[in-house]
Design a protein around this motif. Sequence first.
Motif, PDB file in Angstrom:
ATOM      1  N   ALA A 251      19.009 -23.123 -32.553  1.00 14.19           N
ATOM      2  CA  ALA A 251      20.404 -22.915 -32.962  1.00 14.19           C
ATOM      3  C   ALA A 251      20.494 -21.762 -33.955  1.00 14.19           C
ATOM      4  N   ASN A 252      19.469 -21.633 -34.803  1.00 10.29           N
ATOM      5  CA  ASN A 252      19.362 -20.515 -35.737  1.00 10.29           C
ATOM      6  C   ASN A 252      18.134 -19.705 -35.358  1.00 10.29           C
ATOM      7  N   ARG A 253      17.905 -18.653 -36.135  1.00  8.48           N
ATOM      8  CA  ARG A 253      16.741 -17.827 -35.815  1.00  8.48           C
ATOM      9  C   ARG A 253      15.446 -18.601 -35.979  1.00  8.48           C
ATOM     10  N   VAL A 254      15.394 -19.520 -36.933  1.00  2.00           N
ATOM     11  CA  VAL A 254      14.226 -20.364 -37.128  1.00  2.00           C
ATOM     12  C   VAL A 254      14.648 -21.797 -36.839  1.00  2.00           C
TER      13      VAL A 254
ATOM     14  N   ASP B 207       6.257 -35.719  -7.870  1.00  2.55           N
ATOM     15  CA  ASP B 207       6.846 -36.290  -9.084  1.00  2.55           C
ATOM     16  C   ASP B 207       7.100 -35.196 -10.121  1.00  2.55           C
ATOM     17  N   THR B 208       8.124 -35.403 -10.951  1.00  2.00           N
ATOM     18  CA  THR B 208       8.493 -34.427 -11.983  1.00  2.00           C
ATOM     19  C   THR B 208       8.732 -35.154 -13.303  1.00  2.00           C
ATOM     20  N   ILE B 209       8.137 -34.647 -14.363  1.00  6.16           N
ATOM     21  CA  ILE B 209       8.338 -35.166 -15.722  1.00  6.16           C
ATOM     22  C   ILE B 209       9.093 -34.101 -16.525  1.00  6.16           C
ATOM     23  N   ILE B 210      10.122 -34.538 -17.261  1.00  9.92           N
ATOM     24  CA  ILE B 210      10.835 -33.600 -18.127  1.00  9.92           C
ATOM     25  C   ILE B 210      10.804 -34.117 -19.564  1.00  9.92           C
ATOM     26  N   TYR B 211      10.331 -33.279 -20.482  1.00 10.04           N
ATOM     27  CA  TYR B 211      10.340 -33.548 -21.910  1.00 10.04           C
ATOM     28  C   TYR B 211      11.534 -32.776 -22.500  1.00 10.04           C
ATOM     29  N   TYR B 212      12.258 -33.398 -23.439  1.00  7.53           N
ATOM     30  CA  TYR B 212      13.438 -32.712 -23.979  1.00  7.53           C
ATOM     31  C   TYR B 212      13.710 -33.166 -25.411  1.00  7.53           C
ATOM     32  N   THR B 213      14.479 -32.376 -26.120  1.00  7.35           N
ATOM     33  CA  THR B 213      14.931 -32.737 -27.468  1.00  7.35           C
ATOM     34  C   THR B 213      16.408 -33.091 -27.429  1.00  7.35           C
ATOM     35  N   ASP B 214      16.889 -33.771 -28.491  1.00  5.49           N
ATOM     36  CA  ASP B 214      18.260 -34.285 -28.488  1.00  5.49           C
ATOM     37  C   ASP B 214      19.321 -33.200 -28.639  1.00  5.49           C
ATOM     38  N   GLY B 215      18.887 -31.953 -28.823  1.00  7.89           N
ATOM     39  CA  GLY B 215      19.876 -30.877 -28.867  1.00  7.89           C
ATOM     40  C   GLY B 215      20.656 -30.753 -27.571  1.00  7.89           C
ATOM     41  N   LEU B 216      20.035 -31.129 -26.449  1.00  4.57           N
ATOM     42  CA  LEU B 216      20.726 -31.062 -25.158  1.00  4.57           C
ATOM     43  C   LEU B 216      21.682 -32.238 -24.969  1.00  4.57           C
ATOM     44  N   THR B 217      21.226 -33.453 -25.261  1.00  3.46           N
ATOM     45  CA  THR B 217      22.084 -34.618 -25.046  1.00  3.46           C
ATOM     46  C   THR B 217      23.187 -34.721 -26.101  1.00  3.46           C
ATOM     47  N   ASP B 218      22.973 -34.147 -27.286  1.00  2.00           N
ATOM     48  CA  ASP B 218      23.988 -34.196 -28.347  1.00  2.00           C
ATOM     49  C   ASP B 218      24.904 -32.983 -28.340  1.00  2.00           C
ATOM     50  N   ALA B 219      24.709 -32.066 -27.401  1.00  2.00           N
ATOM     51  CA  ALA B 219      25.561 -30.869 -27.340  1.00  2.00           C
ATOM     52  C   ALA B 219      27.025 -31.295 -27.198  1.00  2.00           C
ATOM     53  N   ALA B 220      27.901 -30.694 -28.010  1.00  2.00           N
ATOM     54  CA  ALA B 220      29.300 -31.120 -28.068  1.00  2.00           C
ATOM     55  C   ALA B 220      30.225 -30.061 -27.495  1.00  2.00           C
TER      56      ALA B 220
ATOM     57  N   GLY C 166      30.941 -24.807 -23.393  1.00  2.00           N
ATOM     58  CA  GLY C 166      31.749 -23.601 -23.300  1.00  2.00           C
ATOM     59  C   GLY C 166      30.865 -22.371 -23.251  1.00  2.00           C
ATOM     60  N   ASP C 167      31.167 -21.492 -22.309  1.00  4.49           N
ATOM     61  CA  ASP C 167      30.314 -20.321 -22.109  1.00  4.49           C
ATOM     62  C   ASP C 167      30.228 -19.426 -23.329  1.00  4.49           C
ATOM     63  N   ASP C 168      31.272 -19.428 -24.172  1.00  5.03           N
ATOM     64  CA  ASP C 168      31.302 -18.554 -25.334  1.00  5.03           C
ATOM     65  C   ASP C 168      30.885 -19.268 -26.610  1.00  5.03           C
ATOM     66  N   LYS C 169      30.357 -20.495 -26.495  1.00  4.41           N
ATOM     67  CA  LYS C 169      29.996 -21.281 -27.672  1.00  4.41           C
ATOM     68  C   LYS C 169      28.476 -21.308 -27.858  1.00  4.41           C
ATOM     69  N   GLN C 170      28.079 -21.433 -29.137  1.00  2.00           N
ATOM     70  CA  GLN C 170      26.669 -21.574 -29.489  1.00  2.00           C
ATOM     71  C   GLN C 170      26.426 -23.016 -29.908  1.00  2.00           C
ATOM     72  N   ASN C 171      25.401 -23.635 -29.336  1.00  2.00           N
ATOM     73  CA  ASN C 171      25.109 -25.017 -29.705  1.00  2.00           C
ATOM     74  C   ASN C 171      24.676 -25.095 -31.164  1.00  2.00           C
ATOM     75  N   THR C 172      24.996 -26.218 -31.811  1.00  2.00           N
ATOM     76  CA  THR C 172      24.694 -26.358 -33.243  1.00  2.00           C
ATOM     77  C   THR C 172      23.304 -26.917 -33.499  1.00  2.00           C
ATOM     78  N   ASP C 173      22.570 -27.273 -32.453  1.00  2.00           N
ATOM     79  CA  ASP C 173      21.227 -27.825 -32.635  1.00  2.00           C
ATOM     80  C   ASP C 173      20.254 -27.113 -31.694  1.00  2.00           C
ATOM     81  N   ASP C 174      18.974 -27.172 -32.078  1.00  2.00           N
ATOM     82  CA  ASP C 174      17.935 -26.574 -31.236  1.00  2.00           C
ATOM     83  C   ASP C 174      17.838 -27.339 -29.915  1.00  2.00           C
ATOM     84  N   MET C 175      17.529 -26.628 -28.841  1.00  2.00           N
ATOM     85  CA  MET C 175      17.390 -27.242 -27.515  1.00  2.00           C
ATOM     86  C   MET C 175      16.062 -26.813 -26.900  1.00  2.00           C
TER      87      MET C 175
END
Length: 463
Positions: free
Chosen positions: A240-243, A391-404, A446-455
Amino acid sequence: MPVSQLPSQPTDNNSSAATDVTPVVALKELVARLHREQNKIQDLLSSLGFALRSFNNLNQFLELIPLMATRVTDADGSALFLYKPNGQVRLEQLHWQDSGQRKNIRKALEIASSQITLLPNAAPLANATGILDDQMHRYLGPDVQIFGTAILVKHTERGWLYVLSRDPEYSWTETRQKLVRLVADQTAVAIENDELAVELRKKERLDQELEIGAEIQRRLLPRQCPTIPGAVLAARCKPANRVGGDYYDFIATNQNKIRSKTKGDTETGRWGLVIGDVMGKGVPAGLIMTMMRGMLRGEVLHGNSPAKILQNLNRVMYADLENSHRFVTLFYSEYNPHSRILSYSNAAHNPPLWWHAATKTVSRLDTLGMLIGLDANSQYEDAQVQLEPGDTIIYYTDGLTDAAAAGGDRFDEDNFVAGFNTACKYCNGPEEIVDYLFDQVQQFIGDDKQNTDDMTLVVLQIL
């Protein structure tokens, strides 16, 4: 009328004409003098404006202020007082027309200002101006008249500008008040500009440091996915930020390195696949993520089971995480390409999703375990699954599921599972799955929005 009286008439007319001309001349002289005064004031204020635009050094500009205030008000001198960070009121600059008296005037003003001390970083006292007036009258004596105005920066009093006169007939006219107020306002602008310039330089240095931190973090994340026989990988991290505080890694296990020495083949060894999320984001989370990466890699080389690795990592990192008031979620797994067995343990991270090619259904990979850094004695569980071709395994962080979205709705886990299921059915390989899911989340917020959390996403697919 006698003729002898006639010559006297022109003489009377000339006298009357002379009387009529005198006020006109006087008026013209008054207008000319006012015009000259106006030009002088305009020139002085123009010079002050030019100095404000041109000087990069605040002290150079402040040196002009008492001179300008003296000139535009026809006073004998002027003094500029400013608050200092330590709470002291200090005579910043002084101009006095009579050089012979300047030293004594300065000494008196310095003594007067030394009598006032404000609390550091506190608002000015309501009666501070009156106290300074009294002290100046006391040390300058009754022969010097003083008139002043406050210097306000963003409605906050930062000092005073005074004009001084020994002329008992000197009057503090409305015009002089306006002129001094104008000079004081220019002083306030210069002070604010200097502070903004300092803040800008600090921000530029911080931006440079953040960019260095971001570059280091980018280099610590895997540059490319490893080649594993019978499987293919894809991964992406979008801070979401540079770091950011998201973390994923592919770690060659100890057994892998032993095989490389004995058989010269690193591909048949087990690989550690890990994903984690530091609570928070930005630089603090990035620093913890970097520290965790090094410690985890060290633990993996001991050849312990996934649960034991998490247990040791938690004990090692507990003190530092407790001091920083942060926690880490972490899912660690090891894939054996020879047997297609995935062993894993979870420290309260989002359970990875397992798409079964045979049944085209989705299940979760999870075990009991608390956050890293919550309890030094936390225990973790081991589990393993047998993967099948396709079979396929996907690992993910909550930045994707919490995207608003703009309305506040979350993408949530149900939408993510549905999107993953669709992607596994129709996408050609892990890279397309990653692209599809990131596109789905971006369209949602939204295409013009930046997510507030890392994904972050990591996809493992069995061929």
